[in-house]
Design a protein around this motif. Structure first.
Motif, PDB file in Angstrom:
ATOM      1  N   TYR A 174      -7.907  -7.891   6.244  1.00  0.00           N
ATOM      2  CA  TYR A 174      -7.566  -7.483   7.602  1.00  0.00           C
ATOM      3  C   TYR A 174      -6.117  -7.030   7.730  1.00  0.00           C
ATOM      4  O   TYR A 174      -5.619  -6.875   8.842  1.00  0.00           O
ATOM      5  N   LEU A 175      -5.461  -6.841   6.604  1.00  0.00           N
ATOM      6  CA  LEU A 175      -4.135  -6.231   6.621  1.00  0.00           C
ATOM      7  C   LEU A 175      -4.299  -4.757   6.993  1.00  0.00           C
ATOM      8  O   LEU A 175      -5.126  -4.044   6.410  1.00  0.00           O
ATOM      9  N   GLN A 176      -3.524  -4.290   7.953  1.00  0.00           N
ATOM     10  CA  GLN A 176      -3.683  -2.941   8.466  1.00  0.00           C
ATOM     11  C   GLN A 176      -2.602  -2.005   7.950  1.00  0.00           C
ATOM     12  O   GLN A 176      -1.416  -2.326   8.015  1.00  0.00           O
ATOM     13  N   GLU A 189       8.351  -7.468   2.336  1.00  0.00           N
ATOM     14  CA  GLU A 189       7.140  -7.793   1.587  1.00  0.00           C
ATOM     15  C   GLU A 189       6.267  -8.792   2.351  1.00  0.00           C
ATOM     16  O   GLU A 189       6.752  -9.678   3.050  1.00  0.00           O
ATOM     17  N   ILE A 190       4.952  -8.623   2.225  1.00  0.00           N
ATOM     18  CA  ILE A 190       3.969  -9.463   2.902  1.00  0.00           C
ATOM     19  C   ILE A 190       3.158 -10.204   1.847  1.00  0.00           C
ATOM     20  O   ILE A 190       2.540  -9.579   0.976  1.00  0.00           O
ATOM     21  N   TRP A 191       3.159 -11.532   1.922  1.00  0.00           N
ATOM     22  CA  TRP A 191       2.371 -12.365   1.020  1.00  0.00           C
ATOM     23  C   TRP A 191       1.101 -12.799   1.737  1.00  0.00           C
ATOM     24  O   TRP A 191       1.117 -13.162   2.911  1.00  0.00           O
ATOM     25  N   GLY A 192      -0.013 -12.769   1.016  1.00  0.00           N
ATOM     26  CA  GLY A 192      -1.270 -13.177   1.622  1.00  0.00           C
ATOM     27  C   GLY A 192      -2.329 -13.464   0.587  1.00  0.00           C
ATOM     28  O   GLY A 192      -2.130 -13.322  -0.625  1.00  0.00           O
ATOM     29  N   TYR A 193      -3.487 -13.861   1.059  1.00  0.00           N
ATOM     30  CA  TYR A 193      -4.619 -14.218   0.205  1.00  0.00           C
ATOM     31  C   TYR A 193      -5.486 -12.990  -0.061  1.00  0.00           C
ATOM     32  O   TYR A 193      -5.503 -12.032   0.724  1.00  0.00           O
ATOM     33  N   ILE A 214       1.665 -10.640  -3.243  1.00  0.00           N
ATOM     34  CA  ILE A 214       2.191  -9.580  -2.374  1.00  0.00           C
ATOM     35  C   ILE A 214       1.068  -8.578  -2.118  1.00  0.00           C
ATOM     36  O   ILE A 214       0.546  -7.955  -3.044  1.00  0.00           O
ATOM     37  N   ILE A 215       0.683  -8.442  -0.855  1.00  0.00           N
ATOM     38  CA  ILE A 215      -0.434  -7.560  -0.507  1.00  0.00           C
ATOM     39  C   ILE A 215       0.027  -6.310   0.242  1.00  0.00           C
ATOM     40  O   ILE A 215      -0.794  -5.431   0.532  1.00  0.00           O
ATOM     41  N   GLY A 216       1.308  -6.217   0.546  1.00  0.00           N
ATOM     42  CA  GLY A 216       1.798  -5.046   1.255  1.00  0.00           C
ATOM     43  C   GLY A 216       3.244  -5.231   1.658  1.00  0.00           C
ATOM     44  O   GLY A 216       3.883  -6.237   1.341  1.00  0.00           O
ATOM     45  N   ASN A 217       3.750  -4.246   2.382  1.00  0.00           N
ATOM     46  CA  ASN A 217       5.128  -4.279   2.853  1.00  0.00           C
ATOM     47  C   ASN A 217       5.166  -3.690   4.260  1.00  0.00           C
ATOM     48  O   ASN A 217       4.539  -2.655   4.527  1.00  0.00           O
ATOM     49  N   GLU A 218       5.900  -4.365   5.143  1.00  0.00           N
ATOM     50  CA  GLU A 218       5.942  -3.925   6.531  1.00  0.00           C
ATOM     51  C   GLU A 218       6.894  -2.769   6.772  1.00  0.00           C
ATOM     52  O   GLU A 218       6.909  -2.193   7.862  1.00  0.00           O
ATOM     53  N   LEU A 219       7.702  -2.391   5.778  1.00  0.00           N
ATOM     54  CA  LEU A 219       8.611  -1.258   5.921  1.00  0.00           C
ATOM     55  C   LEU A 219       7.956   0.003   5.377  1.00  0.00           C
ATOM     56  O   LEU A 219       7.278  -0.037   4.341  1.00  0.00           O
ATOM     57  N   PRO A 220       8.136   1.148   6.018  1.00  0.00           N
ATOM     58  CA  PRO A 220       7.475   2.376   5.561  1.00  0.00           C
ATOM     59  C   PRO A 220       8.015   2.861   4.233  1.00  0.00           C
ATOM     60  O   PRO A 220       9.216   2.771   3.960  1.00  0.00           O
ATOM     61  N   THR A 221       7.117   3.358   3.390  1.00  0.00           N
ATOM     62  CA  THR A 221       7.537   3.916   2.104  1.00  0.00           C
ATOM     63  C   THR A 221       8.165   5.290   2.260  1.00  0.00           C
ATOM     64  O   THR A 221       8.986   5.693   1.450  1.00  0.00           O
ATOM     65  N   TYR A 238      -0.064  -7.263   9.712  1.00  0.00           N
ATOM     66  CA  TYR A 238      -1.172  -8.191   9.901  1.00  0.00           C
ATOM     67  C   TYR A 238      -1.098  -8.720  11.328  1.00  0.00           C
ATOM     68  O   TYR A 238      -0.158  -9.429  11.686  1.00  0.00           O
ATOM     69  N   PRO A 239      -2.081  -8.381  12.179  1.00  0.00           N
ATOM     70  CA  PRO A 239      -2.024  -8.819  13.583  1.00  0.00           C
ATOM     71  C   PRO A 239      -2.200 -10.333  13.688  1.00  0.00           C
ATOM     72  O   PRO A 239      -3.106 -10.905  13.068  1.00  0.00           O
ATOM     73  N   ASN A 240      -1.337 -10.962  14.467  1.00  0.00           N
ATOM     74  CA  ASN A 240      -1.493 -12.402  14.638  1.00  0.00           C
ATOM     75  C   ASN A 240      -2.559 -12.696  15.679  1.00  0.00           C
ATOM     76  O   ASN A 240      -3.158 -11.796  16.282  1.00  0.00           O
TER      77      ASN A 240
END
Length: 556
Positions: free
Chosen positions: A471-473, A309-313, A377-384, A413-415
């Motif tokens: 900018y979450l991809q 899980e990805i947390w963000g604004y 939670i704005i997304g997840n880095e693991l594929p669904t 999210y690219p750093n």
């Protein structure tokens, strides 16, 4: 000069037993033992200021040598066994187990027993299914349980506190040799033991129409208990990192489906064979136990956490004018995200971070999943999903094969060091800037731009460095992985030149892909998207290369 010596010894001994009675009862058994021993030793020596510019040998060094060494080893041993039984090809059963030991754990925690078992029923062989046999080739239901141990930890000696010898830089106490000092390693957990995965599986195998259609489906639940991960948090005054411990449990639920259709047809008197296959899988993994009741993000996991899980604004677009930015910042304290602004104030073209908790301030709250402030939670880095499908065709000597592979939604999210995405936002003197990049940046003449107003390094330590949903991809993709076209010369022609078989072919790999990330960056391949660090400034990832190959196969 360095010398590495590595020895690996593996011993496997097993016996098989098979017996049948009355052509209906069938029994098979396997029992055995395996042993592994790996040992690595290295030796190094360094000499300085060689007396020859052309020769390199330690004997030519004119100044003091430095020497080094080191060695590691591990051992594994295990007993294993399996017993299979089937009755008349209809009722199937299997039990198996392993009793394994590893040198990586302390002597009282080295051994673990990992049993497994399964039962199956070929319902298609029952008499009451005779009505379906003209079209039903096989139908089997399966239920299984399996356990597997994991002993891979970060050290070969997890039960020992290592002592490191080092040299003082300047102190020698009147000698030509630098003085040494010793330091003790981080704390260890004496009761560290095997991580164990327990999996329950329900599946079915189906074959129809004289095996032209084949289908396999499985649903499973896997409980990983005693995960080898960061242990309990130690007081800050201790001054050491937490040791690895068996402190977490994980539950994974998923399914796997695959289907294949094969057939042969007669077209204009010639045989045409073709096949189509597809597979699809998905899973959901969540932490069920971890010592983090407050669910703080500083710890690696928390109960209920979904892996990836990805947390963000949340960003409500860009400020259209300086007046809008001034009005918003007078109502909302932009707090933690107001970082490294050149003018010290928010202006037109900057990100408008949303005040999700309504406290009048953009903050991280208590930096926990219970009170995350203005993050969510704005997304997840693991594929669904993960899927693939292929097709093949063979007609009159021509053969064609195509394979596609891809994933469902997953995010990245690219750093700040990803120059291919951020361009000059990574660094104002970046030598790499994507083509037409400035056209994507906000200006009064371009208010609908994707990127904010140009600001150097804002992706490293400014507003873009804060993970946000703008900018979450989404890096889901479908890739045309392989296309092969071939032609086999007829045998009646080859027989005249004493050639048994001759086939010419063309193969292309990674022809193209489709992905939402192309909308904002065509320079980043979704399978090569990663966040580089400051030590990887020149580690520009290479996208999947397109490969074209022509070949010929000859059999004499």
């Amino acid at each position: 000069e360095q010398v590495y010596t590595s020895n690996y010894i593996s011993v496997n001994a097993y016996a098989n037993y098979n017996q049948s009675w009355n052509d209906k009862h069938n029994l098979a058994a396997t029992f055995g033992f395996n042993y592994e021993h790996w040992h690595k030793k290295n030796l190094s020596a360094v000499g300085y200021e060689l007396s020859s510019d052309d020769l390199d040998d330690l004997n030519l060094a004119t100044t003091m040598f430095s020497m080094g060494g080191g060695q590691n080893e591990y051992k594994l041993a295990g007993w294993f066994g399996r017993v299979n039984y089937d009755y008349d090809g209809r009722y199937l059963a299997e039990i198996s187990g392993r009793y394994d030991g590893t040198s990586r754990f302390a002597s009282n925690n080295r051994w673990g027993f990992f049993p497994s078992g399964s039962v199956g029923w070929r319902i298609s062989e029952e008499k009451f299914m005779e009505w379906a046999r003209p079209s039903l080739s096989n139908l089997k239901f399966r239920v299984s349980y399996g356990s597997l141990g994991n002993q891979n930890v970060s050290s070969f000696y997890t039960f020992l506190r290592m002592i490191t010898l080092s040299n003082f830089d300047t102190f020698n106490f009147g000698s030509d040799t630098k003085a040494k000092y010793s330091s003790i390693g981080a704390p260890i957990a004496q009761n560290l033991t095997w991580e164990t995965a327990h999996q329950w599986d329900i599946g079915a195998d189906l074959a129809m129409f004289n095996n032209r259609l084949n289908f396999t489906g499985d649903i499973y639940v896997r409980n990983t208990v005693n995960m080898l991960t960061d242990g309990i948090e130690l007081p800050g005054v201790y001054g050491a990192t937490p040791p690895q411990m068996n402190t977490a449990d994980l539950r994974t639920k998923g399914y796997e489906l695959s289907a294949t259709w094969r057939d042969n047809l007669k077209i204009f008197g010639h045989n045409l064979s073709y096949s189509v296959s597809a597979n699809l899988s998905n899973y959901d993994a969540r932490i069920t136990r971890y010592d983090n009741p407050e669910k703080v993000f500083a710890k690696k996991y928390y109960p209920g956490m979904k892996l990836g899980e990805i947390w963000g604004y949340h960003v409500d677009g860009l400020f259209a004018s300086d007046e809008e930015a001034a009005q918003y910042s007078s109502q909302v304290d932009l707090g933690v995200v107001a970082k490294n602004l050149p003018q010290g104030i928010w202006m037109a073209g900057d990100l408008k971070f949303a005040d999700l908790d309504g406290d009048g301030k953009i903050s991280i709250g208590e930096d926990s999943a219970l009170k995350p402030g203005d993050r969510k939670i704005i997304g997840n880095e693991l594929p669904t999903l993960q899927y693939g499908f292929s097709g093949s065709l063979n007609y009159m000597g021509f053969d064609i094969y195509a394979f596609f592979q891809g994933t469902g939604n997953h995010y990245w999210y690219p750093n700040g060091y990803n120059y291919q995405f951020w361009g000059s936002f990574s660094d104002p003197v970046a030598g790499y800037i994507p083509r037409n990049f400035i056209d994507q940046c906000w200006s009064k003449d371009n208010p609908g731009a994707y990127f904010p107003r140009p600001l150097g390094q804002s992706a490293k330590n400014g507003q873009l460095s804060f993970v946000n949903d703008r900018y979450l991809q989404n890096i889901r993709y479908m890739r045309f992985k392989n296309l092969t076209i071939g032609y086999s010369i007829p045998e009646k022609i080859l027989s005249k030149v004493s050639i048994k078989q001759l086939r010419v072919y063309f193969t292309a790999e990674n022809l193209c892909y489709w992905s939402p990330i192309k909308k904002h960056s065509k320079y980043i391949d979704p399978e090569a998207a990663f966040s580089r660090t400051s030590n990887q400034l020149n580690a520009m990832y290479y996208p999947w290369a397109k490969t074209y190959m022509f070949g010929i196969d000859i059999t004499l």
